[in-house]
Motif scaffolding. Sequence first.
Motif, mmCIF file in Angstrom:
data_model
loop_
_atom_site.group_PDB
_atom_site.id
_atom_site.type_symbol
_atom_site.label_atom_id
_atom_site.label_comp_id
_atom_site.label_asym_id
_atom_site.label_seq_id
_atom_site.Cartn_x
_atom_site.Cartn_y
_atom_site.Cartn_z
ATOM 1 N N GLU A 68 47.107 -44.882 111.100
ATOM 2 C CA GLU A 68 45.949 -45.400 110.790
ATOM 3 C C GLU A 68 45.129 -43.953 111.206
ATOM 4 N N ARG A 108 40.851 -42.423 110.685
ATOM 5 C CA ARG A 108 39.781 -42.768 110.323
ATOM 6 C C ARG A 108 39.030 -41.284 110.834
ATOM 7 N N GLU A 151 40.951 -41.927 115.468
ATOM 8 C CA GLU A 151 39.645 -41.941 114.785
ATOM 9 C C GLU A 151 38.736 -40.848 115.368
ATOM 10 N N HIS A 195 40.445 -43.725 106.213
ATOM 11 C CA HIS A 195 39.145 -43.822 105.998
ATOM 12 C C HIS A 195 38.587 -42.507 106.067
ATOM 13 N N THR A 233 35.161 -39.442 110.548
ATOM 14 C CA THR A 233 33.958 -39.462 110.015
ATOM 15 C C THR A 233 33.196 -37.899 110.418
#
Length: 113
Positions: free
Chosen positions: A28, A30, A11, A53, A32
Amino acid sequence: LEGCIGLQQLELVFARVPPPVAATGLEELRLTNGRFAAPLGAVREFSCLRVLHVQLIGARRHAAQVFLEIFARCHQLEEVNLHQAVNLTNSLLCALLEHLPQLRRFAASRLCS
């Protein structure tokens, strides 16, 4: 991060670096990002990716072509959230149906003009 070859989950929040291509087992991801988004081209190299994401806050959205390439190569994706990352188009929806048979959860938005 390039030395983290065993990385399975990552992330990155407001980081202006792409994910490490050496982490070929990444499952996975992620991301932002703020005003300056990191390039997403490397994401298509993660063939084991199950969760993706991508959220952009106050930045220009990514081109749909980037995600078309990701969907064409990351067939194990089960969860995709592209809300505020790309303008959802019919071609993106078709690519999802064609390339991601295991997709369980999806979120995105279409911009109104």
